[in-house]
Design an enzyme around this catalytic site. Structure first.
Site, PDB file in Angstrom:
ATOM      1  N   ASP A 247     -25.651 -52.702 -40.457  1.00  0.00           N
ATOM      2  CA  ASP A 247     -26.726 -51.894 -41.053  1.00  0.00           C
ATOM      3  C   ASP A 247     -26.744 -52.031 -42.578  1.00  0.00           C
ATOM      4  O   ASP A 247     -27.680 -51.581 -43.229  1.00  0.00           O
ATOM      5  CB  ASP A 247     -26.552 -50.431 -40.634  1.00  0.00           C
ATOM      6  CG  ASP A 247     -27.811 -49.614 -40.836  1.00  0.00           C
ATOM      7  OD1 ASP A 247     -28.876 -50.219 -41.104  1.00  0.00           O
ATOM      8  OD2 ASP A 247     -27.736 -48.376 -40.717  1.00  0.00           O
TER       9      ASP A 247
ATOM     10  N   ARG B  64     -28.197 -55.847 -48.628  1.00  0.00           N
ATOM     11  CA  ARG B  64     -27.393 -56.554 -49.637  1.00  0.00           C
ATOM     12  C   ARG B  64     -27.122 -58.001 -49.224  1.00  0.00           C
ATOM     13  O   ARG B  64     -26.942 -58.866 -50.072  1.00  0.00           O
ATOM     14  CB  ARG B  64     -26.090 -55.776 -49.898  1.00  0.00           C
ATOM     15  CG  ARG B  64     -25.183 -55.651 -48.710  1.00  0.00           C
ATOM     16  CD  ARG B  64     -24.196 -54.499 -48.866  1.00  0.00           C
ATOM     17  NE  ARG B  64     -24.843 -53.205 -48.692  1.00  0.00           N
ATOM     18  CZ  ARG B  64     -24.229 -52.039 -48.822  1.00  0.00           C
ATOM     19  NH1 ARG B  64     -22.957 -51.993 -49.155  1.00  0.00           N
ATOM     20  NH2 ARG B  64     -24.890 -50.907 -48.637  1.00  0.00           N
TER      21      ARG B  64
ATOM     22  N   GLU C 207     -27.506 -54.517 -44.245  1.00  0.00           N
ATOM     23  CA  GLU C 207     -28.101 -55.856 -44.184  1.00  0.00           C
ATOM     24  C   GLU C 207     -28.875 -56.215 -45.437  1.00  0.00           C
ATOM     25  O   GLU C 207     -29.041 -57.390 -45.755  1.00  0.00           O
ATOM     26  CB  GLU C 207     -29.030 -55.950 -42.953  1.00  0.00           C
ATOM     27  CG  GLU C 207     -30.463 -55.417 -43.131  1.00  0.00           C
ATOM     28  CD  GLU C 207     -30.540 -53.938 -43.462  1.00  0.00           C
ATOM     29  OE1 GLU C 207     -29.577 -53.229 -43.176  1.00  0.00           O
ATOM     30  OE2 GLU C 207     -31.571 -53.492 -44.022  1.00  0.00           O
TER      31      GLU C 207
ATOM     32  N   LYS D 104     -28.719 -47.726 -35.665  1.00  0.00           N
ATOM     33  CA  LYS D 104     -29.070 -46.438 -36.254  1.00  0.00           C
ATOM     34  C   LYS D 104     -29.285 -45.400 -35.147  1.00  0.00           C
ATOM     35  O   LYS D 104     -29.758 -45.744 -34.073  1.00  0.00           O
ATOM     36  CB  LYS D 104     -30.368 -46.581 -37.061  1.00  0.00           C
ATOM     37  CG  LYS D 104     -30.197 -47.320 -38.370  1.00  0.00           C
ATOM     38  CD  LYS D 104     -31.489 -47.320 -39.170  1.00  0.00           C
ATOM     39  CE  LYS D 104     -31.327 -48.100 -40.463  1.00  0.00           C
ATOM     40  NZ  LYS D 104     -30.428 -47.477 -41.438  1.00  0.00           N
TER      41      LYS D 104
END
Ligand code: BES
Ligand code: ZN
Ligand code: ZN
Length: 498
Positions: free
Chosen positions: A346, A350, A348, A276
């Site tokens: 990112d 799910r 992650e 991020k």
């Protein structure tokens, strides 16, 4: 803490008394007439000058200056009785509660019957008052050195002409709901160095112990044995061991007809190698907002003991980076055997939810709700005040929607079509891919989870926008909101007569 009294409120000695005003009165009548008399008609004068008003959310503090045994009155405007709804009442009471908190009194009292109007019954008023009061007076203790002593309200007297037992139980229920919310808020507000996956597991274990419900804590070895490859991939770059937290509340003879609540428990989301940006990473301690909502709801359920079966499943880990961390392009295998091409580390949430959903089904889930701070996309689509929903079952969605209407936690359904299912299945080398691109990506998050739900009735709730707020509001300070604790609890506890 609570004391329900059938006595005359205006004749007792009180620090502070809360009174609801509805439909701008010309002059005071009923019990309030007695009060006005004690003030030698001055309250009516204040109404005429607008210093005391029934205007919605108007708050006025009046000192009795010795005219009554009650030191101060707080009048809260409830607007027009025709327009009064649960939610409007909750917000008005929230606003008044903040005032009470500012007054720093150790006790207060409320004249319940002044809040019964329009569609609001005595029990509903009692529930709403206590729920709103506890939510609105929440404060995260934080970590500042401070020598200001905390004023704790330790006595609340509820005056009413209604049946004491009924009112007491409604007040208690509201208090339990509000406490569940506040505990969830504290979990979310706690930084990730102090709230690790193991701390969440310990928190759940303590709760299970306190309220007598069953807990199963899966540690890394068992998670490996069960083949939860998607969950493990997210944990791979971390020094913190993962936990799969399972809480079971059994309210029926048989373990059948099971509602499952599944919450994303990422204690910190760096984004992994799809890292991020510096502005996007701040605040990612709140990426366990779904887990907190489920824990808060389980607490409410365990305390109210409805005749339902509920299982909570929380995959807890952080999403970190080291030389072992999973990478974009990796292909991983989830517990149900489906292979996943990781295009974005990112995405992650799910992944951990995929295995949690499979595990919930192994625990007999007949209906599933997952709650997650899943996508920035839901914020783009719906803003910061609406939770996005996706479902595979209209009837079950309607039940969740009904619960959310009762609690005032707004949810809005996003479309979920065959095209969406195709997009998450579009990997050339695996069954699924975890990030099919920016378009409609709040839907993609849900659609990915849907691949693991299969035919079980399911509602996905994306709380990325609603789990926290930058602004103070009627029912709480800025920071974690505890959103969905009450809706999930309401869904499980079921319809109450009020
Ligand atoms: N935890 C984030 C979602 C999020 C964003 C929560 C902002 C709260 C505030 C999630 O894991 C994430 O990073 N999602 C990505 C998904 C994308 C890579 C497909 C996103 O939304 O950008
Ligand atoms: Zn992420
Ligand atoms: Zn995340």
């Amino acid at each position: 803490m609570f004391h329900i009294s059938n006595g005359n409120p205006y004749e007792s000695e009180q620090e502070c008394m809360l009174i609801g005003l509805i439909d701008q009165p010309e002059k005071f009548s009923g019990g309030l007439q007695q009060l006005d008399d004690a003030f030698k008609g001055n309250l009516t004068k204040l109404v005429k000058t607008g210093d005391i008003s029934a205007k919605y959310k108007s708050v006025s503090v009046i000192h009795s200056l010795g005219n009554t045994p009650i030191k101060r009155f707080i009048f809260i405007g409830l607007g027009r009785s025709k327009e009064l709804t649960d939610e409007r009442l909750r917000e008005a009471v929230g606003k008044a509660s903040k005032k009470i908190k500012d007054l720093r009194t150790g006790s207060f009292s409320v004249v319940l019957d002044t809040f019964i109007a329009g569609k609001i019954s005595a029990e509903k008023a009692a529930w709403t008052l206590s729920e709103a009061f506890i939510m609105a007076s929440y404060e995260f203790p934080g970590y500042k050195k401070s020598n200001e002593p905390d004023i704790i309200i330790n006595k609340i007297t509820v005056f009413t002409n209604q049946d004491k037992k009924t009112i007491e139980s409604a007040v208690e229920t509201g208090w339990i709901f509000g406490t569940g919310v506040n505990n969830a808020r504290t979990l979310v507000n706690t930084p990730s160095n102090l709230l690790r996956p193991s701390s969440m597991a310990a928190y759940a274990a303590e709760m299970a112990d306190e309220y007598g419900i069953e807990i199963e804590l899966l540690e890394k070895e068992e998670i490996e044995k069960l083949g939860m490859g998607a969950f493990l991939a997210v944990n791979q770059g971390s020094g913190e061991p993962p936990y799969m937290i399972v809480l079971k509340y059994q309210g029926k003879e048989e373990w059948a007809d099971v509602l499952a609540l599944v919450g994303k428990g990422i204690t910190f989301d760096t984004g992994g190698y799809s890292i991020k940006p510096k502005d996007g990473i701040v605040g990612m301690k709140t990426d366990m907002g779904g887990a907190a909502a489920v824990l808060g709801a389980m607490e409410v359920i365990a305390r109210l003991r409805p005749d339902r079966n509920v299982v909570a499943v929380i995959p807890a880990t952080d999403n970190m980076i080291n030389e072992k961390a999973f990478k974009p392009d990796d292909v991983i295998t989830s517990m149900n055997g489906k292979t996943i091409e990781v295009l974005n580390t990112d995405a992650e949430g799910r992944l951990v939810l995929a295995d949690a959903i499979t595990y919930a089904k192994m625990h007999g889930a007949d209906r599933l709700v997952d709650v997650a701070t899943l996508t920035g996309g839901v914020i783009v689509a719906l803003g910061l005040d609406k939770t996005g929903a996706i479902t595979n079952n209209d009837d079950f969605y309607n039940q969740v929607k009904e619960a959310s209407k009762k609690t005032g936690e707004f949810i809005w359904r996003l479309p979920y079509t065959e095209n969406d299912r195709e997009r998450v299945r579009s990997s050339k080398i695996a069954d699924l891919n975890n990030s099919p691109g920016r378009e409609g990506h709040a839907i993609m998050g849900g659609a990915f989870i849907g691949e693991f739900v299969e035919n079980t009735p399911w509602v996905h709730l994306d709380i990325a926008g609603t789990a926290t707020t930058d602004k103070e509001y009627e029912l709480g300070p800025s920071g974690a909101t505890g959103v969905m604790v009450r809706t999930l609890a309401m869904l499980a506890v079921g319809q109450k007569p009020w």
